[in-house]
Design a protein around this motif. Structure first.
Motif, PDB file in Angstrom:
ATOM      1  N   SER A  51       0.710  -1.145  -0.078  1.00 18.79           N
ATOM      2  CA  SER A  51      -0.103  -0.067   0.087  1.00 18.79           C
ATOM      3  C   SER A  51       0.807   1.339   0.171  1.00 18.79           C
ATOM      4  O   SER A  51       1.813   1.375   0.495  1.00 18.79           O
ATOM      5  N   THR A  61      -3.110   0.248  -3.472  1.00 16.97           N
ATOM      6  CA  THR A  61      -2.811  -1.106  -2.977  1.00 16.97           C
ATOM      7  C   THR A  61      -2.737  -2.153  -4.019  1.00 16.97           C
ATOM      8  O   THR A  61      -3.468  -2.175  -4.947  1.00 16.97           O
ATOM      9  N   TRP A  93      -6.463  -4.629   6.554  1.00 16.62           N
ATOM     10  CA  TRP A  93      -6.203  -3.596   5.720  1.00 16.62           C
ATOM     11  C   TRP A  93      -7.576  -2.536   5.683  1.00 16.62           C
ATOM     12  O   TRP A  93      -7.489  -1.164   5.564  1.00 16.62           O
TER      13      TRP A  93
END
Length: 305
Positions: free
Chosen positions: A39, A50, A71
């Motif tokens: 990311s 990402t 995430w």
């Protein structure tokens, strides 16, 4: 400004026992640290880029699913705290020629042979919980963009259906091959496609088992913009640059669409249960076809690598 952190080992991959001496414990995890996800935040466009960077078969294995859950949590924390004013989230893949091959077919086959319905349901629900959260833009003023620079099959295609915007390079292929080995896509395809295309057209696409080009899906409204090969990221950057001033309005439109045509998590979970039951009815011949598909994909991946 970019995020470039060293890879960290998620807790579910490397268990840390509470009685371990402090000197042997892993350092605290930093936001967006991951093994299979890379990311970077661009403060100029308020975009979190990402990329999946799996080194083996690019599929949604349990380790990657755990990283996606973390995430998503990191995005919410960063956006709500103001540490990163994320307005766009872009997901792509660094695997040559592949966005994702979807579900972990080797894992499916093992659970099916063991008759482990609970394990199949746990896997499927983990997938749809991530997709449902993505479909809702994590309940934040965020626009999600799927960047497709390689083929998206099975669960890879299903995952893309949960994004607000899909931008694909010309020539990339999308497919739901599950019916070829006696199964059906159980991680959201029917729910998402029925709302986009209508039930009859969605069933036709799923039952066909064929691949669709990015150009075909653009004509159907599934893909929102096309890019020349190698220009996928540039096309996303152009899209963001041209629409940044309309960000609030676009977020409101997507929220209104979800309100007009809601997709509750319980509906996705119910389909997962049906999928697990269907999986346990597969014959040994079906499992051999599944194994053959994995073998054919592996050969293609080796050639691409």
């Amino acid at each position: 400004m970019t995020l470039e952190y060293p890879a960290a080992v998620p807790a579910d991959r490397h268990e840390i026992h509470s009685d371990s001496p402090p000197a042997h414990r892993a350092p605290p995890r930093r936001p967006f640290e991951a093994i299979d996800l890379d990311s970077q935040f661009d403060p100029i466009t308020d975009t979190l880029w990402t990329y999946m960077r799996q080194r083996s078969r690019p599929s949604f294995n349990p380790g990657l699913l755990a990283e996606f859950r973390q995430w998503q949590d990191d995005i919410v924390t960063a956006q709500s705290s103001g540490s990163m004013p994320i307005r766009y989230v872009v997901l792509g893949s660094r695997f040559p020629g592949v966005f994702s091959l979807g579900g972990d077919l080797d894992l499916f086959a093992a659970h099916i042979r063991n008759g482990d319905r609970d394990a199949l349901v746990r896997y499927g629900r983990a997938c749809v919980e991530i997709l449902h959260r993505n479909m809702r833009s994590l309940d934040r003023p965020i626009i999600t963009i799927g960047l497709v620079e390689g083929d998206a099959l099975g669960g890879g295609f299903e995952a893309l259906l949960s994004f607000n915007v899909v931008i694909a390079e010309r020539g990339t292929q999308f497919g739901l091959p599950e019916t070829n080995f006696g199964l059906f896509p159980g991680m959201g395809a029917h729910c998402f496609l029925s709302r986009r295309l209508g039930a009859a057209r969605a069933e036709h696409m799923i039952l066909s088992g064929r691949s669709y080009s990015a150009e075909e899906l653009y004509d159907l409204g599934i893909v929102h913009a096309l890019a020349h090969p190698g220009q996928g990221r540039a096309e996303v950057e152009t899209y963001i640059r041209q629409n940044r001033r309309r960000h609030s309005g676009h977020c409101a439109i997507y929220e209104a669409s979800r309100s007009v045509n809601p997709l509750p998590l319980s509906e996705l979970q119910a389909v997962v249960d049906l999928w697990a039951d269907a999986a346990l009815r597969l014959s040994e011949a079906d499992l051999k076809l599944m194994r053959r598909l994995v073998g054919a994909q592996t050969k293609l991946l080796d050639k691409a690598a």
